[in-house]
Structures are given as C-alpha cells and as structure tokens.
Design an enzyme around this catalytic site. Structure first.
Site, PDB file in Angstrom:
ATOM      1  CB  CYS A  42      -0.845  -0.148   1.339  1.00  0.00           C
ATOM      2  SG  CYS A  42      -1.545   1.833   0.848  1.00  0.00           S
ATOM      3  CG  ASP A  44      -0.524   3.812   5.288  1.00  0.00           C
ATOM      4  OD1 ASP A  44       0.062   4.557   5.944  1.00  0.00           O
ATOM      5  OD2 ASP A  44      -2.154   3.781   5.598  1.00  0.00           O
ATOM      6  NE  ARG A  46      -0.924   4.962   8.887  1.00  0.00           N
ATOM      7  CZ  ARG A  46      -2.254   4.980   8.966  1.00  0.00           C
ATOM      8  NH1 ARG A  46      -2.572   4.879  10.203  1.00  0.00           N
ATOM      9  NH2 ARG A  46      -2.850   4.890   7.947  1.00  0.00           N
ATOM     10  CG  HIS A  98      -1.943  -1.042   6.005  1.00  0.00           C
ATOM     11  ND1 HIS A  98      -2.313  -0.118   6.660  1.00  0.00           N
ATOM     12  CD2 HIS A  98      -1.740  -0.892   4.500  1.00  0.00           C
ATOM     13  CE1 HIS A  98      -2.737   0.387   5.436  1.00  0.00           C
ATOM     14  NE2 HIS A  98      -2.435   0.133   4.460  1.00  0.00           N
ATOM     15  CB  CYS A 101      -5.867  -0.385   4.081  1.00  0.00           C
ATOM     16  SG  CYS A 101      -5.332   0.449   2.549  1.00  0.00           S
TER      17      CYS A 101
HETATM   18 CO    CO Z   1      -3.252   1.530   2.968  1.00  0.00          CO
END
Ligand code: CO
Length: 203
Positions: A42, A44, A46, A98, A101
């Site tokens: 992803c 993302d 993080r 994750h 998400c």
């Molecule tokens: Co995500």
C-alpha cells in the site's frame, strides 16, 4: 518556493553514515541491482517496504499503490512484475496489505471520494467475492478481515498473470506470498496464502 532543505541535510547525513560503515556500499550498488524480493504494498506512509523488513537499498524492488491492488489491466503494476520476474529474476513476490488501510475503509463507506472510487471498485469486488466470509461481522472486524481477504485476492491476481504463469512453466524458482502488517505494533504476519508453482485453477 519552499525547498525542503532539511531533507537534503537528512540525505547527506544518511549517505555519510552508510559510507562510514562501508565505503564500497554505493559504488558496488551502482553497478547493478539484484534484489530477490518484489514488494507490492500500500502507498500508505506508515508502511514503508524496506524499513519494515529492515533491508538496505538494493534488496527490495517496490511497487506501491492505494490498497495494494493488482489489476489485470494495470500496465504500471504489470510492467513492474514483468521487469522483476523476467529481468531481475526475483525469487519472491510479496503482496503486503495492512490493517487500518484507508483505501479499504473508503471502499466500504457510503460516501463518494471522487476519482479514487473507480480504483476502489476493485476492493468492493473483493468484498462481493467473499460476501459469505464477511457476513455478520461488526464493522471493525469486517474491515480487518477485508484487509486480509484483499491480500489473498491480490496474491491470486499476481499468480494469474501471464508473467508468473510463464515463469512457473519455465521452472523458475519463484514464490508468491501474502502478508499483512499491523500499523499498531509494527508486526508483520504471513497469511500463508502464497504459491510457488502452477495451480490447477491458474492461480
Ligand atoms: Co493502505
């Protein structure tokens, strides 16, 4: 225009620290890359691929998009898989989702989000394919389970690409893995949904 100078300062310090430990690190790495892992994760912030598995530059070939989706017609993702498998000859493809998400959450709420809704249709498809497994779950539990089921589905999509199918037909040592990362504690889990050879259903 603001120039983000602190990032260049960070970069100089980072490169100097690596050179101090190993003066040959960058000259050696500049000659070739030979990663054994393709990471599909992803976007993302993080969930940074190299940091999670504590690997240095040169070890992980990376493709990231919102909600780690592998779409049969996405030339960007397919080109990455093609290059990784046929040129770099990676031994592992990891699809890493994750929990928490935002893409999965956005796909399942009742609001419109603009252009991204078209991308998130793929997540809605995953929920439809797995409706029986999601039935009766509370909201938090459903989202967590859908994060996992999305990984399983995208592993299946990776396995079903002509690229991976042909690699296996040609006897390549290539495994596909499905993992999920917990942003609350930094821990990775193997969903044990992977494959390392041709399956009767084409993936
Ligand atoms: Co995500």
């Amino acid at each position: 225009m603001k120039t983000l100078k602190h990032l260049f300062d960070n970069n100089l310090a980072w490169a100097a620290a690596i050179r101090e430990k190993d003066p040959d690190f960058f000259p050696q790495l500049s000659k070739q890359q030979a990663p054994e892992i393709l990471w599909i994760g992803c976007a993302d912030s993080r969930v940074p691929a190299n940091q999670i598995v504590n690997l240095p530059p040169g070890e992980v070939f990376v493709h990231r998009n919102i909600a780690n989706v592998v779409v049969h017609t996405d030339l960007n993702c397919l080109s990455v898989i093609h290059f990784a498998v046929e040129v770099l000859k990676v031994k592992h493809i990891v699809v890493c989702g994750h929990y928490g998400c935002g893409g999965i959450q956005a796909a399942m709420d009742d609001h419109q989000h603009g252009l991204i809704d078209n991308w998130l249709r793929h997540i809605k498809d995953v929920s439809r394919f797995n409706a029986d497994q999601l039935e009766g779950l509370g909201k938090a539990e459903l989202l967590d389970r859908l994060c996992e089921l999305n990984v399983v589905e995208q592993v299946r999509n990776v396995c079903g690409t002509s690229i991976v199918q042909n690699a296996w037909l040609n006897g390549a040592d290539l495994s596909v893995h499905g993992w999920i990362y917990n942003i609350q504690n930094g821990i990775l889990k193997d969903l044990e949904t992977g494959a390392s050879a041709l399956c009767s259903d084409g993936g």
